[in-house]
Every structure is written in structure tokens, then in C-alpha cells.
Design an enzyme around this catalytic site. Sequence first.
Site, mmCIF file in Angstrom:
data_model
loop_
_atom_site.group_PDB
_atom_site.id
_atom_site.type_symbol
_atom_site.label_atom_id
_atom_site.label_comp_id
_atom_site.label_asym_id
_atom_site.label_seq_id
_atom_site.Cartn_x
_atom_site.Cartn_y
_atom_site.Cartn_z
ATOM 1 N N SER A 137 0.828 -1.197 0.000
ATOM 2 C CA SER A 137 0.000 0.000 0.000
ATOM 3 C C SER A 137 0.873 1.261 0.000
ATOM 4 C CB SER A 137 -0.954 -0.052 1.203
ATOM 5 O OG SER A 137 -1.964 0.905 1.114
ATOM 6 N N ASP A 171 -9.485 -3.934 -6.021
ATOM 7 C CA ASP A 171 -8.886 -2.895 -5.190
ATOM 8 C C ASP A 171 -9.444 -1.529 -5.589
ATOM 9 O OD1 ASP A 171 -7.204 -1.241 -3.686
ATOM 10 O OD2 ASP A 171 -5.398 -2.372 -4.181
ATOM 11 N N HIS A 190 -7.709 -4.930 -1.675
ATOM 12 C CA HIS A 190 -6.473 -4.293 -1.249
ATOM 13 C C HIS A 190 -5.802 -5.079 -0.115
ATOM 14 C CE1 HIS A 190 -3.910 -0.695 -1.204
ATOM 15 N NE2 HIS A 190 -3.884 -0.809 0.101
#
Length: 358
Positions: A190, A295, A325
Site C-alpha cells: 500500500s 482494489d 487491497h
Amino acid sequence: MATAPLAESQPPQGGAACGRKVVDEVSGWLRVLDDGSVDRTWTGPPEALPLMQPVAPYAEPRDGHTLHDLPGEPNLRVYLPEVAGGEGVGRLPVIVHLHGGGFCVSHPSWLMYHHFYSRLACAVPAAVVSVELPLAPERRLPAHVDTGVAALRRLRSIALAEDGGALDDPAAKLLREAADVSRVFLIGDSSGANLVHFVAARVGQDGAGSWAPLRVAGGIPIHPGFVRAARSRSELEVRSDSVFFTLDMLDKFNAMALPVGATKEHPFTCPMGPHAPALDSVPLPPMLVAVGENDLVRDRNLEYCDALRAAGKDVEVLLSRGMSHAFYLNKFAVDMDPATGERTQELINAITSFVARN
């Protein structure tokens, strides 16, 4: 000033702030108080807390590896597979992990990172070095990039036996004996995936001479938090299924982490945008970019990959079908849901292959 050793990290829980006013917050995660302090008491669903529990280090092997903390500037956490230092085994590549959390929360000692990166260390096999990063809003970008670069400098010093603070540390000795610092791979989850791009670029700009014998051989951004000021189609159409990543978090964490006054078009969150250096001028190693089909930031991830290709960069893309995600960090889903477990193994296989080829 050195921060506390990784093993002393605590999960985000505790008493709520008393007598102070909340001036900004990210639901469940973080509250900024009127005296400038930050309360990271977890107020979201209690079932998420186990993933945030810290895992203590252990020198006796478990599941094929040992786990060591190296306090210093910055703090490092080291996973060493049992093959490290074994007879007939050469030195291991090094995977340097930059954790996620929107630049604002999380810690590399948490179970969510531990279960994946301990497994990755054994699968590759590689020495995995996880970096404790600063947190915004107390420390805004580029502090996180600077810390990532500092971690590589420290790794180089350990390899050369120049890190005075670690010379007598048994973990540093083990790492020095096991690691091949000419094959360092940056990996990030991320927001940590954003850092992979910028730390690799910083090293590339410095030139190989100033880093030898350390060499960044590849970058592995996993589900990078790249955005633009305008919503992408995936941001508008994909419904988040996790308290660990929502549009509100994406917006507010970026506002807290970017330089004051910056928008989401800033290079730290949009390296393929008009305000960033032209990608063909950015020195980057080969890249493996992991993208989740479901995502929120899928479209910006794919845009980044397209921009790398257009700039002539060496880039591979792994699209995890049906996954959201950072799905691979949810240990419980990985263990209990066959599809999540299978996609996680595909990710590990792709990383293993990428490291072997570079």
C-alpha cells in the site's frame, strides 16, 4: 533519537484522550487532538485487533526461520530462514520491507505483516528486513522516504561491519553472514509500495558507486496507494470490504501525510502525473507490480504500470483475480478462504520467481 525496539510495540488500543478536543480523525484508526497529539486507540470492530497484535522476536527456529530485532537508526526487524549460513548454501538475497498504513498507522511487528513476511523469507529463501517507518501527521513525507534510504544505508554498514551500534549485536552478525547485499529487493504494501518507487529512485540517482557493495536489484510495489485529485473508475465503483482500506482512509491519510498544502497530484501519491519527474528520467530497477482486481486503487495501479512501460522501464504486472487491497495480509482469510489462500500463494510464487531472475 532512536525509537523503541520493535518487540516493545503495542497494538493500537488503550484509554481514550481525556479533556482534549478532536480536531480531525480517521474513523476507527486515528484522532488528531487540539494540543497536536495523536490518539491511535483502535475504535473499529474488535475482531480486527488480532491482526494488529505485535509478535515478539525469537532466536529459536519456528516454522523454518528465526526472528530478530535490531534497534537503531532506523529500527529493523530481520527474518532469517534456517538455510541461512547452512553448509553449501550461498549468501541470501535481501528483501527490504516498507510497511503500509497510509503513512499514518501500523507497525512492522504486527501479526498481519509477520505471517506473510516470515512465510516469504522461507519460500524465496531470503533475508527479510522490515523497516520501522515514521508516522504522519507527526512526521510528514518525505520523512518516510528518508527513513527507507537510511535503512539501506544501515544495511550496507552492517554488511561492511561499519555499524558501530550493531557490531556486538548477535542479530547483526547473523545478518552480515547471511545477506548478499548486492541483491537487495525493495517490497512494500500500500503506502509502503509508494515508497518502493521513491527509495529506489533515490538510490538510482545517487549512482552505484556511492552504494557499493549494496545494489537494489528490483522493486516489488504491492497495491500501491497511488491516486489523483479526480476519482478513478475503480474508486467510484468498487465497494471496500475491509476496515483496513476505505476511501475515507485514502483521502484523510494522504491529507495528513503529504507536505502541507499539497494535493493528491503530488509526486508522492502520483508519480506518473504531470507534477512528477518524467518517468523516463527516473532511474528504477526492474519492477514487479502487484495489483488487486477488486482494489479501490486498481485503475491508478494499472495507470502507473502503463506509464512505466511507456517510459521504457522493465515492469511485470501480477493481477490477483477477485482480490481486494492487501488481501494477503489478512491471516485469517488466507488460512480459511481457499481463494484468498490460492491468490496469496500465487503472489509468493511471483515474488520468488522475480527474485530468482534478478
